[in-house]
Design a protein around this motif. Structure first.
Motif, PDB file in Angstrom:
ATOM      1  N   CYS A  31     -12.147   4.367  -3.326  1.00 21.98           N
ATOM      2  CA  CYS A  31     -11.531   4.946  -2.123  1.00 21.98           C
ATOM      3  C   CYS A  31     -12.349   4.673  -0.863  1.00 21.98           C
ATOM      4  CB  CYS A  31     -11.331   6.452  -2.305  1.00 21.98           C
ATOM      5  SG  CYS A  31     -10.036   6.848  -3.496  1.00 21.98           S
ATOM      6  N   TRP A  34     -11.597   0.787  -0.187  1.00 16.77           N
ATOM      7  CA  TRP A  34     -10.206   0.506   0.150  1.00 16.77           C
ATOM      8  C   TRP A  34      -9.539   1.761   0.708  1.00 16.77           C
ATOM      9  CZ3 TRP A  34     -11.857  -1.604  -4.675  1.00 16.77           C
ATOM     10  CH2 TRP A  34     -12.019  -2.984  -4.645  1.00 16.77           C
ATOM     11  N   SER A  36      -6.661   2.303   1.760  1.00 16.92           N
ATOM     12  CA  SER A  36      -5.312   2.554   1.236  1.00 16.92           C
ATOM     13  C   SER A  36      -5.365   3.286  -0.103  1.00 16.92           C
ATOM     14  CB  SER A  36      -4.526   1.252   1.118  1.00 16.92           C
ATOM     15  OG  SER A  36      -5.163   0.372   0.218  1.00 16.92           O
ATOM     16  N   GLN A  39      -5.914   6.867   0.742  1.00 15.46           N
ATOM     17  CA  GLN A  39      -4.685   7.472   1.248  1.00 15.46           C
ATOM     18  C   GLN A  39      -3.735   7.794   0.103  1.00 15.46           C
ATOM     19  OE1 GLN A  39      -3.518   4.484   4.062  1.00 15.46           O
ATOM     20  NE2 GLN A  39      -4.969   5.181   5.609  1.00 15.46           N
ATOM     21  N   ARG A  40      -3.638   6.888  -0.872  1.00 14.26           N
ATOM     22  CA  ARG A  40      -2.768   7.134  -2.022  1.00 14.26           C
ATOM     23  C   ARG A  40      -3.298   8.257  -2.903  1.00 14.26           C
ATOM     24  NH1 ARG A  40      -3.133   1.676  -3.466  1.00 14.26           N
ATOM     25  NH2 ARG A  40      -2.105   0.560  -1.815  1.00 14.26           N
ATOM     26  N   ALA A 104      -9.542   9.124   5.559  1.00 10.77           N
ATOM     27  CA  ALA A 104      -8.258   8.508   5.207  1.00 10.77           C
ATOM     28  C   ALA A 104      -7.107   9.332   5.762  1.00 10.77           C
ATOM     29  CB  ALA A 104      -8.135   8.389   3.689  1.00 10.77           C
ATOM     30  N   THR A 108      -4.333   8.149   8.739  1.00 12.58           N
ATOM     31  CA  THR A 108      -2.872   8.137   8.572  1.00 12.58           C
ATOM     32  C   THR A 108      -2.178   9.049   9.574  1.00 12.58           C
ATOM     33  OG1 THR A 108      -2.990   9.844   6.870  1.00 12.58           O
ATOM     34  CG2 THR A 108      -2.932   7.562   6.129  1.00 12.58           C
ATOM     35  N   GLU A 113      -3.923   3.398  13.779  1.00  8.12           N
ATOM     36  CA  GLU A 113      -4.626   2.467  12.910  1.00  8.12           C
ATOM     37  C   GLU A 113      -4.022   1.066  12.996  1.00  8.12           C
ATOM     38  OE1 GLU A 113      -3.344   5.357  11.791  1.00  8.12           O
ATOM     39  OE2 GLU A 113      -1.719   4.873  10.440  1.00  8.12           O
ATOM     40  N   SER A 115      -3.027  -2.687  11.184  1.00  6.60           N
ATOM     41  CA  SER A 115      -2.195  -2.991  10.024  1.00  6.60           C
ATOM     42  C   SER A 115      -2.955  -2.812   8.715  1.00  6.60           C
ATOM     43  CB  SER A 115      -1.649  -4.412  10.112  1.00  6.60           C
ATOM     44  OG  SER A 115      -2.717  -5.336  10.132  1.00  6.60           O
ATOM     45  N   ARG A 116      -4.288  -2.881   8.740  1.00 11.69           N
ATOM     46  CA  ARG A 116      -5.085  -2.681   7.531  1.00 11.69           C
ATOM     47  C   ARG A 116      -5.455  -1.222   7.326  1.00 11.69           C
ATOM     48  NH1 ARG A 116     -10.005  -6.546   7.871  1.00 11.69           N
ATOM     49  NH2 ARG A 116     -10.778  -4.457   7.719  1.00 11.69           N
ATOM     50  N   GLY A 117      -5.101  -0.342   8.230  1.00 10.32           N
ATOM     51  CA  GLY A 117      -5.400   1.067   8.072  1.00 10.32           C
ATOM     52  C   GLY A 117      -6.733   1.493   8.648  1.00 10.32           C
TER      53      GLY A 117
END
Length: 172
Positions: A31, A34, A36, A39-40, A104, A108, A113, A115-117
């Motif tokens: 985490c 990455w 994302s 975030q997930r 994270a 969001t 952010e 495009s890559r967050g």
């Protein structure tokens, strides 16, 4: 804590620590690297780290009870000393898990952010969190290994024979 179903509680509770610390360390590292994934994973990351953090003093407390009920020797004392050092690692996992989750979540909800967050201004902070997370994750995992190895040596150093006893039907 003393006994659970006739067994010392430590020998049961310690399995939570052996599983949860490396699992939390891996989840934190993924985490932190990455966004994302963080975030997930959402709130699960800090909750996992919290359960891990709580399990460490439970295992330690049960281990102290067990230590008082076995013959003391250098191997038992070494295991107990090593076990006392795991709580700061678990605390570090928890604090970083909260920070990674918060970052994270902030990324969001901010709506700015890329495009890559990752917001460009947040990149150095994200990198620092990732590096620190990797260090803490590795340290916690190595410490769990060292503690477990010393515990196994303390429990089994003279508790088995290197040759089969012949009565178990397992001689090949």
């Amino acid at each position: 804590m003393s006994l659970i179903n006739g067994l010392p509680a430590h020998v049961l509770i310690v399995h939570f620590v052996v599983v949860l610390v490396p699992l939390t360390a891996l989840a934190l590292a993924v985490c932190a690297i990455w966004p994302s994934a963080a975030q997930r994973m959402g709130i699960v990351l800090p909750l996992l780290a919290l359960v891990t953090l709580v399990s460490v003093p439970l295992a330690t407390q049960a281990g102290e009870w067990l230590e008082a009920h076995v013959d003391s020797n250098a191997l038992v004392r070494r295991h107990a000393d090593l076990g006392d050092g795991l709580l700061p690692w678990a605390g570090g996992l928890f604090l970083l898990a909260v920070l990674v989750w918060w970052a994270a979540r902030r990324a969001t909800t901010s709506g700015s952010e890329t495009s890559r967050g990752i917001r460009p201004s947040a990149a150095p902070v994200r990198i620092a969190m990732a590096v620190l997370s990797l260090v803490i994750a590795a340290g916690a995992s190595v410490d769990v290994y060292r503690i477990g190895d010393s515990g196994a040596k303390a429990a089994w150093h003279d508790g088995y024979s290197k040759t089969a006893s012949g009565g178990d039907g397992d001689d090949h």
